[in-house]
Design a protein around this motif. Structure first.
Motif, PDB file in Angstrom:
ATOM      1  N   ALA A  17      -6.533  74.762 -65.361  1.00 11.05           N
ATOM      2  CA  ALA A  17      -7.917  74.292 -65.550  1.00 11.05           C
ATOM      3  C   ALA A  17      -8.090  73.511 -66.845  1.00 11.05           C
ATOM      4  CB  ALA A  17      -8.879  75.478 -65.518  1.00 11.05           C
ATOM      5  N   SER A  18      -7.366  73.896 -67.884  1.00 11.87           N
ATOM      6  CA  SER A  18      -7.509  73.227 -69.183  1.00 11.87           C
ATOM      7  C   SER A  18      -6.270  72.426 -69.583  1.00 11.87           C
ATOM      8  CB  SER A  18      -7.809  74.258 -70.280  1.00 11.87           C
ATOM      9  OG  SER A  18      -6.774  75.238 -70.332  1.00 11.87           O
ATOM     10  N   LEU A  19      -5.181  72.589 -68.848  1.00  7.36           N
ATOM     11  CA  LEU A  19      -3.913  71.980 -69.230  1.00  7.36           C
ATOM     12  C   LEU A  19      -4.001  70.459 -69.332  1.00  7.36           C
ATOM     13  CD1 LEU A  19      -0.909  72.307 -69.874  1.00  7.36           C
ATOM     14  CD2 LEU A  19      -0.456  72.222 -67.403  1.00  7.36           C
ATOM     15  N   GLU A  20      -4.685  69.829 -68.389  1.00  9.61           N
ATOM     16  CA  GLU A  20      -4.770  68.371 -68.425  1.00  9.61           C
ATOM     17  C   GLU A  20      -5.483  67.897 -69.684  1.00  9.61           C
ATOM     18  OE1 GLU A  20      -6.216  64.529 -65.750  1.00  9.61           O
ATOM     19  OE2 GLU A  20      -6.041  66.516 -64.836  1.00  9.61           O
ATOM     20  N   LEU A  21      -6.559  68.588 -70.079  1.00  8.73           N
ATOM     21  CA  LEU A  21      -7.269  68.227 -71.306  1.00  8.73           C
ATOM     22  C   LEU A  21      -6.350  68.382 -72.515  1.00  8.73           C
ATOM     23  CD1 LEU A  21     -10.706  69.966 -70.609  1.00  8.73           C
ATOM     24  CD2 LEU A  21     -10.206  67.509 -70.495  1.00  8.73           C
ATOM     25  N   CYS A  22      -5.561  69.437 -72.520  1.00  8.00           N
ATOM     26  CA  CYS A  22      -4.631  69.692 -73.621  1.00  8.00           C
ATOM     27  C   CYS A  22      -3.579  68.593 -73.717  1.00  8.00           C
ATOM     28  CB  CYS A  22      -3.960  71.050 -73.409  1.00  8.00           C
ATOM     29  SG  CYS A  22      -2.593  71.397 -74.538  1.00  8.00           S
ATOM     30  N   SER A  88      -2.113  75.876 -74.191  1.00  8.29           N
ATOM     31  CA  SER A  88      -2.552  75.011 -73.096  1.00  8.29           C
ATOM     32  C   SER A  88      -4.047  75.083 -72.831  1.00  8.29           C
ATOM     33  CB  SER A  88      -1.789  75.364 -71.816  1.00  8.29           C
ATOM     34  OG  SER A  88      -1.881  76.747 -71.531  1.00  8.29           O
ATOM     35  N   ASP A  89      -4.772  75.930 -73.568  1.00  3.68           N
ATOM     36  CA  ASP A  89      -6.234  75.954 -73.463  1.00  3.68           C
ATOM     37  C   ASP A  89      -6.896  75.344 -74.701  1.00  3.68           C
ATOM     38  OD1 ASP A  89      -5.521  77.952 -75.218  1.00  3.68           O
ATOM     39  OD2 ASP A  89      -6.644  79.559 -74.223  1.00  3.68           O
ATOM     40  N   VAL A  90      -6.142  74.519 -75.429  1.00  2.00           N
ATOM     41  CA  VAL A  90      -6.629  73.874 -76.650  1.00  2.00           C
ATOM     42  C   VAL A  90      -6.467  72.356 -76.541  1.00  2.00           C
ATOM     43  CG1 VAL A  90      -6.212  73.565 -79.127  1.00  2.00           C
ATOM     44  CG2 VAL A  90      -6.182  75.859 -78.131  1.00  2.00           C
ATOM     45  N   ALA A  91      -7.487  71.616 -76.928  1.00  2.00           N
ATOM     46  CA  ALA A  91      -7.422  70.156 -76.992  1.00  2.00           C
ATOM     47  C   ALA A  91      -7.604  69.729 -78.446  1.00  2.00           C
ATOM     48  CB  ALA A  91      -8.493  69.520 -76.112  1.00  2.00           C
ATOM     49  N   ALA A  92      -6.582  69.095 -79.003  1.00  2.00           N
ATOM     50  CA  ALA A  92      -6.620  68.676 -80.404  1.00  2.00           C
ATOM     51  C   ALA A  92      -7.369  67.360 -80.558  1.00  2.00           C
ATOM     52  CB  ALA A  92      -5.195  68.520 -80.927  1.00  2.00           C
ATOM     53  N   TYR A  93      -8.006  67.187 -81.694  1.00  2.00           N
ATOM     54  CA  TYR A  93      -8.611  65.898 -82.028  1.00  2.00           C
ATOM     55  C   TYR A  93      -7.498  64.863 -82.212  1.00  2.00           C
ATOM     56  CZ  TYR A  93     -13.476  67.385 -82.593  1.00  2.00           C
ATOM     57  OH  TYR A  93     -14.755  67.822 -82.360  1.00  2.00           O
ATOM     58  N   PRO A  94      -7.789  63.571 -82.001  1.00  2.00           N
ATOM     59  CA  PRO A  94      -6.736  62.537 -82.036  1.00  2.00           C
ATOM     60  C   PRO A  94      -5.930  62.475 -83.332  1.00  2.00           C
ATOM     61  CG  PRO A  94      -8.731  61.659 -81.043  1.00  2.00           C
ATOM     62  CD  PRO A  94      -9.089  63.005 -81.584  1.00  2.00           C
ATOM     63  N   ALA A 112       3.195  76.124 -93.052  1.00  2.00           N
ATOM     64  CA  ALA A 112       2.510  75.883 -91.779  1.00  2.00           C
ATOM     65  C   ALA A 112       1.069  75.482 -92.037  1.00  2.00           C
ATOM     66  CB  ALA A 112       2.559  77.129 -90.895  1.00  2.00           C
ATOM     67  N   VAL A 113       0.551  74.632 -91.149  1.00  2.00           N
ATOM     68  CA  VAL A 113      -0.845  74.197 -91.186  1.00  2.00           C
ATOM     69  C   VAL A 113      -1.485  74.600 -89.860  1.00  2.00           C
ATOM     70  CG1 VAL A 113      -2.415  72.245 -91.407  1.00  2.00           C
ATOM     71  CG2 VAL A 113      -0.237  72.225 -92.631  1.00  2.00           C
ATOM     72  N   CYS A 114      -2.565  75.368 -89.935  1.00  2.00           N
ATOM     73  CA  CYS A 114      -3.230  75.890 -88.738  1.00  2.00           C
ATOM     74  C   CYS A 114      -4.601  75.246 -88.554  1.00  2.00           C
ATOM     75  CB  CYS A 114      -3.402  77.399 -88.828  1.00  2.00           C
ATOM     76  SG  CYS A 114      -1.867  78.322 -89.059  1.00  2.00           S
ATOM     77  N   SER A 115      -4.954  74.986 -87.317  1.00  2.00           N
ATOM     78  CA  SER A 115      -6.219  74.333 -86.971  1.00  2.00           C
ATOM     79  C   SER A 115      -7.363  75.323 -86.877  1.00  2.00           C
ATOM     80  CB  SER A 115      -6.061  73.605 -85.634  1.00  2.00           C
ATOM     81  OG  SER A 115      -7.308  73.169 -85.133  1.00  2.00           O
ATOM     82  N   THR A 194     -10.149  72.990 -91.634  1.00  2.00           N
ATOM     83  CA  THR A 194     -11.044  72.271 -90.729  1.00  2.00           C
ATOM     84  C   THR A 194     -10.650  70.804 -90.616  1.00  2.00           C
ATOM     85  OG1 THR A 194     -12.557  71.971 -92.613  1.00  2.00           O
ATOM     86  CG2 THR A 194     -13.049  73.758 -91.087  1.00  2.00           C
ATOM     87  N   ALA A 195      -9.724  70.342 -91.463  1.00  2.00           N
ATOM     88  CA  ALA A 195      -9.259  68.953 -91.383  1.00  2.00           C
ATOM     89  C   ALA A 195      -8.430  68.737 -90.115  1.00  2.00           C
ATOM     90  CB  ALA A 195      -8.433  68.597 -92.615  1.00  2.00           C
ATOM     91  N   MET A 196      -7.830  69.813 -89.612  1.00  2.00           N
ATOM     92  CA  MET A 196      -7.044  69.773 -88.370  1.00  2.00           C
ATOM     93  C   MET A 196      -7.900  70.405 -87.282  1.00  2.00           C
ATOM     94  SD  MET A 196      -3.299  71.476 -87.727  1.00  2.00           S
ATOM     95  CE  MET A 196      -2.231  71.019 -86.370  1.00  2.00           C
ATOM     96  N   ARG A 197      -8.603  69.563 -86.539  1.00  2.00           N
ATOM     97  CA  ARG A 197      -9.642  70.058 -85.632  1.00  2.00           C
ATOM     98  C   ARG A 197      -9.176  70.112 -84.183  1.00  2.00           C
ATOM     99  NH1 ARG A 197     -14.992  66.768 -86.359  1.00  2.00           N
ATOM    100  NH2 ARG A 197     -15.714  68.420 -84.955  1.00  2.00           N
ATOM    101  N   SER A 198      -9.840  70.993 -83.437  1.00  2.00           N
ATOM    102  CA  SER A 198      -9.503  71.174 -82.024  1.00  2.00           C
ATOM    103  C   SER A 198     -10.650  71.900 -81.330  1.00  2.00           C
ATOM    104  CB  SER A 198      -8.216  71.986 -81.884  1.00  2.00           C
ATOM    105  OG  SER A 198      -8.317  73.210 -82.598  1.00  2.00           O
TER     106      SER A 198
END
Length: 344
Positions: A17-22, A88-94, A112-115, A194-198
Motif C-alpha cells: 500500500a505504501s511501497l510505491e510512494l516509498c 517501506s512505509d516511509v517517503a523521504a523528501y527529495p 548516523a543521521v536519522c530523519s 528535522t533537516a532530513m524530512r520524511s
C-alpha cells in the motif's frame, strides 16, 4: 570531485500500500549517484510486483526474517560507501539523502543521521494514525540533536561504520533499533534532525499499535537493565514516569470505592501522567483544537498504560528467564554474507 555512491536499502514485508510512494520518493532524490534495492522479506501481497513495475531491483530473504535480517541482507548485497535504510512505509523528501550525505561529510565523528517524520501521516487512514503521527513527531522533534536511540525508518550511515558496529541483531523483532543505537554510540555520535524530512504511514488500528508498543516495552527491559540508564532522546525518564503513572492510575482506581480520600491516589497518578508530557498536549491543542485533544489524550492514556504494562511484564520475565536476560548478547550476532540466505 566524485561523489560517493549511496546504497538505499528498503526492507519490506507486506507493505504494498505504501511501497510505491516509498520507492518513488527514493527515485526522485536530488542526490546522485544512488543504487536502490528492495529487500522482500517473504511478502504475500503484491509488493514484489510493485517494485518490479518501477524497475527497482528486488532481493529476497528466502524466509521471513524480520526487518533486522532484511536490512543486513540488503547491506551485504550493495556496494555504496554510504548506506541509507528506509522502511517501506516511509517517503523521504527529495533532498533527504543530500542532506544526510552532507552532514556525514562534515563530521567524521558522526556515525548516523536519522530523519524526523512530519506530523501528518503519509496516508491518512484513521484517527488512530492521526494520533500516532502527532505523538511520534513531538517525541522525536523534542529530542532533536544528539541521541543514542537509532531511528532506522530513515537513517544514513557510512558503510565503514556499519561494518565496524556490525549487523542488526536478527534475534530482535521489535527492539533492534535500541540495541543498534546503543552499540553505535559506543564509538560514534548519532543525531536526529528535522533537516532530513520524511512522512510515515503509521499504524492505523489501535490494537495493532498497542500490541507493538507492549512488545517493545517488554523487550527493552534486558537492555536497560544492563545499561542502567535510558537511551538518550525519545524514551526519557520523564516519559517513562508518565507511563508508569498512567498504569498506577488504573491500578489504584478501585480505591475510589472508599470515598473521596480513596480517589486521591488515581487522580494524583493521572495528573502526574499528564504533566509528564504537558508540552505535547499543548502542541496538539494548538495544532488541532480542544475536541481532538480530548480524543488524543484518551488514546495517549491507553498507550501509556500499555507501555508500562509491557515493561512490568518484561521485568517479570527478566527475573524468570536467563535466556531473556541474554537477549542483547552481542556474541550471538550472525554476520550475513552476500551469498548467504538471500536469493535474487
Amino acid at each position: 570531485m566524485t561523489r560517493p555512491l549511496v546504497s538505499v536499502v528498503v526492507p519490506n514485508y507486506n507493505y504494498a500500500a505504501s511501497l510505491e510512494l516509498c520507492l518513488r520518493a527514493m527515485r526522485e532524490q536530488t542526490y546522485r549517484p544512488i543504487e536502490l534495492i528492495m529487500v522482500d522479506d517473504g511478502s504475500t501481497d503484491d509488493s514484489v510486483a510493485v517494485a518490479e513495475r518501477l524497475g527497482v531491483r528486488v532481493v529476497h530473504t528466502g524466509r521471513n526474517m524480520g526487518v533486522a535480517g532484511a536490512r543486513n541482507i540488503g547491506a551485504a548485497r550493495t556496494r555504496g560507501e554510504i548506506l541509507v535504510f528506509v522502511d517501506s512505509d516511509v517517503a523521504a523528501y527529495p533532498d533527504a539523502v543530500e542532506v544526510a550525505v552532507g552532514m556525514l561529510a562534515e563530521n567524521p565523528r558522526l556515525g548516523a543521521v536519522c530523519s524526523i517524520h512530519d506530523p501528518e501521516p503519509l496516508i491518512r487512514d484513521s484517527l488512530v494514525e492521526e494520533y500516532r503521527a502527532l505523538q511520534y513527531y513531538y517525541w522525536t522533534a523534542s529530542s532533536e540533536g544528539p541521541i543514542s536511540f537509532l531511528f532506522p525508518a530513515l537513517v544514513a550511515m557510512r558503510r565503514s561504520v556499519f561494518d565496524e558496529v556490525g549487523p542488526f541483531n536478527t534475534r530482535l523483532r521489535e527492539t533492534e533499533e535500541v540495541d543498534y543505537g546503543h552499540r553505535l554510540t559506543q564509538r560514534y555520535d548519532m543525531v536526529l534532525t528535522t533537516a532530513m524530512r520524511s512522512r510515515h504511514d503509521h499504524d492505523d488500528r489501535l490494537f495493532t499499535l498497542l500490541r507493538k508498543l507492549f512488545r517493545r516495552g517488554r523487550a527493552r527491559v534486558p537492555l536497560y537493565a544492563r545499561r542502567k540508564r535510558f537511551a538518550r532522546g525519545f524514551e526519557t525518564s520523564n516519559r517513562a514516569g508518565g507511563s508508569l503513572a498512567a498504569l498506577a492510575a488504573v491500578v489504584t482506581l478501585p480505591a475510589v470505592a472508599l470515598g473521596p480520600a480513596g480517589a486521591v491516589l488515581p487522580v494524583l497518578a493521572l495528573a502526574v501522567s499528564i504533566l509528564a508530557d504537558l508540552g505535547m498536549y499543548r502542541f496538539v491543542l494548538r495544532r488541532r483544537g480542544p475536541l481532538f485533544l480530548l480524543y488524543y489524550g484518551t488514546v495517549h492514556f491507553v498507550v501509556n498504560v500499555t507501555i508500562a504494562a509491557g515493561v512490568v511484564a518484561g521485568v517479570a520475565q527478566w527475573f524468570c528467564s536467563a535466556r531473556f536476560r541474554r537477549l542483547y548478547d552481542s556474541e550471538l550476532l550472525v554476520r550475513p554474507s552476500a551469498t548467504g540466505e538471500a536469493t535474487t
